[in-house]
Enzyme design. Structure first.
Site, short mmCIF file in Angstrom:
data_model
loop_
_atom_site.label_atom_id
_atom_site.label_comp_id
_atom_site.label_asym_id
_atom_site.label_seq_id
_atom_site.Cartn_x
_atom_site.Cartn_y
_atom_site.Cartn_z
N PHE A 149 30.83 58.11 32.65
CA PHE A 149 30.80 56.87 31.88
C PHE A 149 29.83 56.88 30.72
O PHE A 149 29.91 56.07 29.80
CB PHE A 149 30.47 55.67 32.80
CG PHE A 149 29.00 55.57 33.14
CD1 PHE A 149 28.10 54.99 32.26
CD2 PHE A 149 28.50 56.09 34.34
CE1 PHE A 149 26.75 54.91 32.56
CE2 PHE A 149 27.16 56.03 34.64
CZ PHE A 149 26.28 55.44 33.75
N LYS A 173 41.12 62.77 32.10
CA LYS A 173 40.80 61.60 32.93
C LYS A 173 39.39 61.11 32.61
O LYS A 173 38.39 61.73 32.98
CB LYS A 173 40.89 61.93 34.43
CG LYS A 173 41.00 60.63 35.20
CD LYS A 173 40.25 60.53 36.49
CE LYS A 173 38.80 60.32 36.51
NZ LYS A 173 38.28 58.96 36.30
N GLU A 176 36.62 55.53 34.83
CA GLU A 176 37.32 54.24 34.93
C GLU A 176 36.46 53.09 34.40
O GLU A 176 36.95 52.00 34.14
CB GLU A 176 37.75 53.97 36.37
CG GLU A 176 36.63 53.75 37.38
CD GLU A 176 35.95 55.05 37.85
OE1 GLU A 176 36.21 56.11 37.27
OE2 GLU A 176 35.17 54.96 38.82
N SER A 226 28.29 63.48 38.21
CA SER A 226 27.18 63.67 39.15
C SER A 226 27.35 64.99 39.91
O SER A 226 28.46 65.52 40.04
CB SER A 226 27.15 62.50 40.12
OG SER A 226 28.38 62.43 40.80
N CYS A 281 22.19 62.71 30.70
CA CYS A 281 21.85 63.87 31.53
C CYS A 281 20.72 64.67 30.89
O CYS A 281 20.17 65.57 31.50
CB CYS A 281 23.07 64.75 31.75
SG CYS A 281 23.65 65.47 30.23
N GLU A 375 18.03 61.86 40.97
CA GLU A 375 18.35 61.37 39.63
C GLU A 375 18.33 59.84 39.65
O GLU A 375 19.02 59.22 40.46
CB GLU A 375 19.74 61.87 39.23
CG GLU A 375 20.09 61.54 37.80
CD GLU A 375 21.39 62.18 37.35
OE1 GLU A 375 22.30 62.37 38.19
OE2 GLU A 375 21.52 62.46 36.15
P1 NAD Z 1 30.44 60.30 38.58
O1 NAD Z 1 30.24 61.63 39.20
O2 NAD Z 1 30.37 59.10 39.43
O3 NAD Z 1 31.89 60.23 37.86
C1 NAD Z 1 32.31 61.25 36.99
C2 NAD Z 1 33.84 61.32 37.06
O4 NAD Z 1 34.24 61.65 38.38
C3 NAD Z 1 34.51 60.00 36.70
O5 NAD Z 1 35.66 60.27 35.93
C4 NAD Z 1 34.87 59.42 38.06
O6 NAD Z 1 36.02 58.61 38.04
C5 NAD Z 1 35.11 60.64 38.91
N1 NAD Z 1 34.72 60.47 40.32
C6 NAD Z 1 33.78 59.62 40.83
N2 NAD Z 1 33.69 59.79 42.17
C7 NAD Z 1 34.59 60.75 42.51
C8 NAD Z 1 34.96 61.37 43.75
N3 NAD Z 1 34.39 61.01 44.90
N4 NAD Z 1 35.91 62.33 43.71
C9 NAD Z 1 36.49 62.70 42.56
N5 NAD Z 1 36.18 62.13 41.37
C10 NAD Z 1 35.24 61.18 41.33
O7 NAD Z 1 29.41 60.21 37.36
P2 NAD Z 1 29.11 58.94 36.44
O8 NAD Z 1 28.34 57.94 37.23
O9 NAD Z 1 30.33 58.52 35.72
O10 NAD Z 1 28.16 59.63 35.34
C11 NAD Z 1 26.78 59.83 35.53
C12 NAD Z 1 26.49 61.24 36.02
O11 NAD Z 1 27.03 62.20 35.11
C13 NAD Z 1 25.01 61.54 36.10
O12 NAD Z 1 24.76 62.25 37.28
C14 NAD Z 1 24.75 62.41 34.87
O13 NAD Z 1 23.63 63.25 34.95
C15 NAD Z 1 26.02 63.18 34.82
N6 NAD Z 1 26.24 63.75 33.50
C16 NAD Z 1 26.03 65.08 33.36
C17 NAD Z 1 26.19 65.68 32.13
C18 NAD Z 1 25.93 67.14 31.96
O14 NAD Z 1 26.22 67.66 30.89
N7 NAD Z 1 25.41 67.86 32.94
C19 NAD Z 1 26.58 64.92 31.03
C20 NAD Z 1 26.80 63.55 31.20
C21 NAD Z 1 26.63 62.98 32.46
#
Ligand code: NAD
Length: 474
Positions: A149, A173, A176, A226, A281, A375
């Protein structure tokens, strides 16, 4: 509801889906913005079929022709920057300036995609008398990209322009929580001349992600989000023999030495910690204060107090996120951390329904506290005191993550030594958000990245293509 219900985007147009919907809520004030599809496996299948049908024609266009779409698309991003920044501001909450800055990054990656004919033009050599060996790069087929997000424009553009210009077709994708920006991206790509089916969007959550991991016609997946989900995507998709690059969470340490410049260091540390409300991140999570740096800490607090809700500090993404971050702070305080600047309980008058937290600075945090290990993803700086550089490096190295680290000093030899010893993929010297710009690649180490290659830059060409070696004797 401010906007019409969102639909998937398949075969160049809006497409219905089979599942339920979820609310899209603006973190600015709790406004109900729209409804986002929670698509099913059948919806993923329809999008993969569309991408598969588009692949033969798209992949056999020349790279130079495909890059023309990227050129036109770049112009459209520039033309619509205010409109897209407005959408990001509404659905993600970050300030309009921050939203514009991430679109500028999206434009820069698109410019890298424009330069791919110069970078991915293959190699040839006469390997023995009269025998030529030529290496060509071929696209993989249908690929998928899954994003978080926190950057509704920048993170999607880490993959979309590069993967597509290299000849792949894509099922995308987005999170959401921020679906509106992605649908506008899809419309602009098609306005730029992208053929129907080359770029498809399937909205949803876990079901969509798992269906993409399992689908036999998806050849490669990138994931950004994450660490827990990155690991599960990596394991699931590689078990189906896909090529996978999964970027995870982060816990970035900024090492501040006593010889650092007070003003610039304090301003830069706070910009790293509180920019995008700490939801980056690359954000500063812990400041490792080495020796006598109290003057810098004092200035850090002054800078943190300059972060004004609704002006240069937006809300965090949801009420749940706000509660989680405030819980981290409360737990650290109960365990002995000292609050220097307290952003808890923040309310922006007129926007009482928003999810705001003020910039927060905690001192005397110990490495064994949860706030020092997990985090937080909010505008919170945990200051950990270290006796010397060795102790600071030991704390940084002990973190399971490894996205970024930074050192603040005026001593070049010290900076170089710390850059070498830090266990992270992206290092800053007097730079708190050390994002490497193209042609260099973005990617961390350890639990911040699973798979090889960086997601942008030259190494992304390796990820999105396979090499074909042709040996010829006439
Ligand atoms: P998230 O892991 O909750 O969601 C990321 C994606 O995975 C979304 O599209 C979500 O719909 C999907 N998702 C969520 N739960 C899932 C599951 N159980 N199974 C399959 N898909 C699932 O992350 P977020 O809260 O949207 O974003 C924040 C996180 O992203 C932080 O941990 C941040 O550090 C990380 N991030 C990392 C980088 C990087 O380059 N390393 C860059 C941006 C964000």
């Amino acid at each position: 509801m401010k906007y019409p219900a969102i639909q998937n985007f398949v075969g160049g147009r809006a497409a219905k889906w089979h599942g339920d919907s979820a609310d899209v809520i603006s973190p600015l004030d709790g406004t109900h913005l729209s409804l986002v599809p929670l698509s099913t496996t059948a919806d993923v299948d329809a999008a993969v079929r569309s991408a598969s049908a588009a692949f033969p024609a798209w992949s056999t266009e020349t790279l130079r022709q495909r890059s023309q779409v990227a050129y036109t698309y770049r112009e459209l991003l520039r033309k619509h920057i205010d409109e897209i920044a407005g959408l990001i501001h509404e659905e993600n909450g970050k300030t309009v300036d921050e939203a514009r800055a991430e679109i500028v990054r999206a434009i820069e990656v698109t410019e890298f995609a424009c330069s791919l004919p110069q970078l991915a033009c293959g190699e040839a050599l006469e390997v023995s008398k009269g025998v030529e060996c030529r290496v060509e790069r071929a696209p993989l087929g249908v690929v998928a990209s899954i994003t978080p997000f926190n950057f509704p424009a920048m993170v999607p553009h880490w993959t979309i322009p590069i993967a597509i210009t290299l000849g792949n077709t894509m099922v995308f994708k987005p999170s959401e929580k921020v679906p509106l920006t992605t649908n506008r991206t899809a419309e602009l790509l098609h306005e730029a001349g992208l053929p129907a089916g080359v770029f498809n969007v399937v909205h949803g959550q876990r079901t969509v992600v798992e269906s993409l991991c399992d689908h036999p016609d998806v050849k490669a997946i990138t994931f950004v989000g994450s660490t827990a989900v990155a690991k599960s995507v990596y394991v699931r998709a590689t078990s189906h023999f896909k090529r996978v690059l999964a970027l995870g969470g982060a816990k970035n340490h900024l090492i501040v030495l006593p010889d650092a410049l007070v003003g610039p260091t304090a301003a830069n540390v706070v910009a790293s910690m509180a920019g995008c409300a700490g939801q980056r991140c690359m954000a500063a999570a812990s400041m490792l204060a080495v020796g006598a740096v109290d003057a810098i800490i004092q200035q850090v607090c002054d800078e943190a107090r300059k972060m004004v809700l609704g002006k240069n500090l937006g809300p965090v993404i949801s009420a749940a996120s706000k509660a989680r971050i405030e819980g981290f702070i409360a737990e650290a305080v109960a365990a002995g951390a000292k609050v220097l600047v307290d952003g808890r309980g923040a309310v922006l008058p007129g926007r009482e329904g928003g999810f705001y937290i003020g910039a927060t600075v905690l001192d005397n945090v110990r490495p064994d506290m949860r706030i020092a290990q997990e985090e937080v993803f909010g505008p919170v700086l945990a200051i950990i005191r270290a006796r010397d550089v060795d102790e600071a490096i030991a704390i940084e190295n002990a973190s399971p993550y490894g996205n970024a680290a930074a050192v603040y000093t005026t001593n070049g030899a010290q900076a170089k030594a710390i850059a070498r010893r830090a266990s992270a993929g992206m290092i800053g010297v007097n730079v708190g958000v050390p994002v490497p710009l193209e042609p260099f690649g973005f990617g961390g180490w350890n639990d911040s990245r699973f798979g090889v290659c960086d997601i942008t830059g030259k190494s992304s060409i390796e990820f999105w293509t396979q090499s074909k070696k042709i040996t010829t004797r006439w």
